[in-house]
Write a protein that holds these residues in place. Sequence first.
Motif, PDB file in Angstrom:
ATOM      1  N   LEU A 173      -7.242   5.418   0.981  1.00  0.00           N
ATOM      2  CA  LEU A 173      -7.135   3.988   0.696  1.00  0.00           C
ATOM      3  C   LEU A 173      -8.112   3.614  -0.421  1.00  0.00           C
ATOM      4  CD1 LEU A 173      -5.891   1.233   1.446  1.00  0.00           C
ATOM      5  CD2 LEU A 173      -7.791   0.934   3.058  1.00  0.00           C
ATOM      6  N   GLY A 185      -1.626   4.777   2.232  1.00  0.00           N
ATOM      7  CA  GLY A 185      -0.405   5.030   2.984  1.00  0.00           C
ATOM      8  C   GLY A 185      -0.492   6.292   3.841  1.00  0.00           C
ATOM      9  N   HIS A 245      -4.650   1.526   7.310  1.00  0.00           N
ATOM     10  CA  HIS A 245      -4.824   0.972   5.969  1.00  0.00           C
ATOM     11  C   HIS A 245      -4.494  -0.520   5.917  1.00  0.00           C
ATOM     12  CE1 HIS A 245      -4.642   5.158   3.811  1.00  0.00           C
ATOM     13  NE2 HIS A 245      -5.651   5.021   4.637  1.00  0.00           N
ATOM     14  N   GLU A 246      -3.524  -0.933   6.715  1.00  0.00           N
ATOM     15  CA  GLU A 246      -3.197  -2.373   6.758  1.00  0.00           C
ATOM     16  C   GLU A 246      -4.354  -3.170   7.353  1.00  0.00           C
ATOM     17  OE1 GLU A 246       0.485  -3.020   8.771  1.00  0.00           O
ATOM     18  OE2 GLU A 246       1.706  -2.431   7.053  1.00  0.00           O
ATOM     19  N   ILE A 306       0.853  -1.187   0.000  1.00  0.00           N
ATOM     20  CA  ILE A 306       0.000   0.000   0.000  1.00  0.00           C
ATOM     21  C   ILE A 306       0.891   1.240   0.000  1.00  0.00           C
ATOM     22  CG2 ILE A 306      -1.836   1.219   1.228  1.00  0.00           C
ATOM     23  CD1 ILE A 306      -2.516  -1.464   2.607  1.00  0.00           C
ATOM     24  N   SER A 307       0.734   2.062  -1.003  1.00  0.00           N
ATOM     25  CA  SER A 307       1.518   3.302  -1.113  1.00  0.00           C
ATOM     26  C   SER A 307       0.765   4.250  -2.036  1.00  0.00           C
ATOM     27  CB  SER A 307       2.922   3.008  -1.662  1.00  0.00           C
ATOM     28  OG  SER A 307       2.855   2.440  -2.942  1.00  0.00           O
ATOM     29  N   SER A 326       2.208  -1.365   4.400  1.00  0.00           N
ATOM     30  CA  SER A 326       1.760  -0.029   4.013  1.00  0.00           C
ATOM     31  C   SER A 326       2.816   1.009   4.357  1.00  0.00           C
ATOM     32  CB  SER A 326       0.453   0.321   4.736  1.00  0.00           C
ATOM     33  OG  SER A 326       0.069   1.645   4.442  1.00  0.00           O
ATOM     34  N   SER A 356       3.019   2.650   8.175  1.00  0.00           N
ATOM     35  CA  SER A 356       2.213   1.845   9.114  1.00  0.00           C
ATOM     36  C   SER A 356       2.793   1.847  10.521  1.00  0.00           C
ATOM     37  CB  SER A 356       2.067   0.413   8.606  1.00  0.00           C
ATOM     38  OG  SER A 356       3.316  -0.246   8.561  1.00  0.00           O
TER      39      SER A 356
END
Length: 398
Positions: A78, A67, A111-112, A36-37, A102, A105
């Motif tokens: 997200l 992220g 988001h994770e 995730i970025s 992510s 994180s």
Amino acid sequence: MSGLRREFGPGITEITADVGRVLVERKLSDVVAIRISPRPPADAFHTTVLPPLVEPAVTRTVHVRGGHDLRGRPLARLDMEGFLADLPGILAGDVRNVAITSVGSTASKNHETRTADAILSNDRDMRISISSDFYSSVFRDRDYTAILNSALMQTGEELAVMLEAAGRSQFPAALLSFAKNDGGRAPLSRLALAPVHGLRAEPAMGILGAATLAGITEGEVILSMEAGVMVGHIHGGLPVTRSLIRQGFEASLASNAAILEPYTAHHSVRADITSVIADLRDRQEAALPFGLVPTLPAAKDVALMGSAAAPLTAWIDRLETVSGRVDLKRVQNLAEDDAHSAAVQLGATPGQTHIIESNVYAMPYGNPGIVRIRVQAAGETSANEEHVLPTAARGATP
């Protein structure tokens, strides 16, 4: 287990197994890596490169927009809609292991966890490892650690089931644990969730075992083995650790592991530090190198002694935003309370739990208001109050 019962009888109350070598030898399970970025890497140079041993385990990589920055503020919304469109394809395959990493994180795992929840709400049987469970300020380290942990989770499950069955057949009331690479232990049930901490536990157990046999809680431990002479340190009754296992220029493993380094002719000998020297060689006719003289007369099984002496250990390692000394003291006290609670949740008795390490680090090149808090707690169960190395001897570290 049957051998333990024959030799020591049924009175054993706690058993700790070192499964590090088994974890290393088992084939890694296939893993889906979710990264995730704000955007995918712009070119091949910026693509995350995994160590050769782990790279083949990743059968698919999925990028999700999202992220956070170091303050936990979203860098991008997200893209859950886009991920949910990919999800049926992920679940339709044979791979049951997922690693989620992510950006940012360490400051916000939002988001994770939302991505993990979306997977589990569609398939409860998926094994998920999220990178915020492993502290490193480097995305590549957390990504590698989450992927390796995910790839070992099935083996961890199998070992936990096997050891549980064997233990219950011989010692129905005993508490079962696995040895960790920080010199502590964790309940066997945690082996299925965080097997990566069981890797490379033997060096930590060797340091702890030699220190236990010598009856010291502070000092250096020198282990002479067939492969050479190594040195580590004991502090507060546990091995001194670093938070990353470095592997040259490759990604580092984000796990608090005991430091055991080569002993050289330039080793500094200090009169104010107690040294324990253990000769672990199979053939001990020749003198030890560097003029060392063993201080433990017979120390073949120091790692086994370490496993027997290992306490339950828990870590709090996170970023905090502070506005001054008073605020800094507040967040450090909170982290120590959380570390105490984490050790108790593992099974330690509240009155037998101690803070081994409590440190604050500034973030290089980061915002001066953001610090890293790293705390370790250790404790014993009520069944093990007469421990080989009394926890009362383990003091707090400012």
